[in-house]
Design a protein around this motif. Structure first.
Motif, mmCIF file in Angstrom:
data_model
loop_
_atom_site.group_PDB
_atom_site.id
_atom_site.type_symbol
_atom_site.label_atom_id
_atom_site.label_comp_id
_atom_site.label_asym_id
_atom_site.label_seq_id
_atom_site.Cartn_x
_atom_site.Cartn_y
_atom_site.Cartn_z
ATOM 1 N N LEU A 78 69.381 10.880 -13.577
ATOM 2 C CA LEU A 78 68.195 10.026 -13.602
ATOM 3 C C LEU A 78 67.588 9.808 -12.225
ATOM 4 O O LEU A 78 66.430 9.417 -12.107
ATOM 5 C CB LEU A 78 68.537 8.668 -14.226
ATOM 6 N N LEU A 117 70.655 1.093 -12.517
ATOM 7 C CA LEU A 117 71.300 1.418 -13.789
ATOM 8 C C LEU A 117 72.008 0.206 -14.378
ATOM 9 O O LEU A 117 71.905 -0.073 -15.581
ATOM 10 C CB LEU A 117 72.311 2.550 -13.590
ATOM 11 N N VAL A 144 71.282 8.472 -22.283
ATOM 12 C CA VAL A 144 70.614 9.029 -21.102
ATOM 13 C C VAL A 144 69.100 8.957 -21.272
ATOM 14 O O VAL A 144 68.370 8.504 -20.385
ATOM 15 C CB VAL A 144 71.055 10.491 -20.863
ATOM 16 N N ARG A 192 66.393 6.521 -19.267
ATOM 17 C CA ARG A 192 65.282 7.118 -18.509
ATOM 18 C C ARG A 192 63.950 6.550 -18.992
ATOM 19 O O ARG A 192 63.053 6.236 -18.193
ATOM 20 C CB ARG A 192 65.300 8.637 -18.683
ATOM 21 N N PHE A 227 64.964 16.079 -16.804
ATOM 22 C CA PHE A 227 63.745 15.347 -17.137
ATOM 23 C C PHE A 227 62.614 15.925 -16.300
ATOM 24 O O PHE A 227 62.678 15.924 -15.070
ATOM 25 C CB PHE A 227 63.918 13.854 -16.846
#
Length: 280
Positions: free
Chosen positions: A19, A26, A52, A56, A131
């Motif tokens: 991320l 987090l 996850v 995100r 990502f």
């Protein structure tokens, strides 16, 4: 390709790496209740693929100043739509307001209207979750995204032609410098799989503006012209390929074929002879 299963196999450290956020951020997202991780053998936090993606998404919506209660509602809907594992074709997540939508397969490449708060692709790049943001902010980010989109395009070629095509186009859009392989691969993909010969020709023409002395691009451009039955132009392109690479046997063979179609016996014999000599 290496695939992760649906078990809790992401640690907090690997999550930070995926991320790109700090442990403090987090922890704040987890404390806010956006995900409910499990505990491993040593009482460490473990996360699923869904966790996850949810984290995100939560981080990006939170950065857009969306209220936590709206984020929680959006994530609840998102969680219901997410697959347990990341498909080979990847997924696309978009958010307008607190409406979050997951798209898979061909639909993920559909245009999305409205004021997007979130628009990202989640893809299995080199066996890992990646990502891919729509608009990286600096040159380093663009270079990194270019590499990731190119890797994704290569992986999608055999499973999702539309996805591969869009990924190669994204490479050309993002790359700070002309990307030779993306131009060539996209043109070939459009010809061989999509049968979009006009578009392929346009891709090769743009590529040759940057790489005018590349024999392979001239050859592939000639193939596109041949498919469009523009035989005279195709012969000229094959001849340019041979000028740049006199040992290109296939260019000689293709000119021989076209010479037969055009009734040019002398050219047919000359290029067929060259093909046989080079193929020994």
């Amino acid at each position: 390709m290496k695939r992760r299963n649906a078990s809790h196999d992401y640690s907090l450290r690997s999550l930070q790496s995926i991320l790109g956020v700090s442990r403090r951020v987090l922890s704040g997202l987890i404390d806010a209740g956006f995900v409910q991780p499990s505990r491993g053998r040593r009482n460490e936090l473990r996360f699923t693929f869904r966790d996850v993606v949810l984290l995100r998404t939560a981080f990006q919506l939170q950065s857009a100043k969306i209220a936590s209660r709206k984020i929680l509602r959006a994530l609840a809907r998102l969680k219901a739509e997410l697959p347990e594992e990341l498909p080979l074709t990847g997924i696309r997540i978009t958010a307008v307001g607190d409406s979050v939508v997951v798209k898979t397969g061909e639909s993920q490449w559909d245009a999305t209207s409205g004021q997007l708060l979130l628009d990202l692709e989640v893809a299995p790049v080199k066996g890992e979750v990646a990502f891919l943001d729509a608009a990286p902010r600096n040159i380093v980010g663009r270079e990194k995204q270019t590499e990731e989109w190119f890797a994704l395009a290569e992986e999608l070629t055999d499973t999702d032609v539309i996805g591969a095509e869009q990924a190669y186009k994204k490479v050309l859009e993002l790359s700070p410098i002309p990307h030779y392989d993306a131009y060539n691969n996209l043109g070939v993909l459009l010809c061989e799989v999509g049968m979009k010969y006009d578009e392929a020709l346009s891709v090769f023409d743009r590529a040759l503006e940057h790489f005018p002395e590349d024999a392979l691009l001239h050859f592939n451009r000639a193939v596109a012209l041949e498919e469009l039955e523009r035989y005279d132009a195709a012969v000229q392109a094959y001849e340019r390929c041979i000028e740049l690479n006199p040992t290109h046997a296939d260019a000689h063979f293709n000119i021989a074929r076209l010479s037969e179609i055009r009734g040019d016996k002398q050219s047919l014999l000359r290029h067929l002879s060259a093909y046989r000599r080079l193929s020994r």
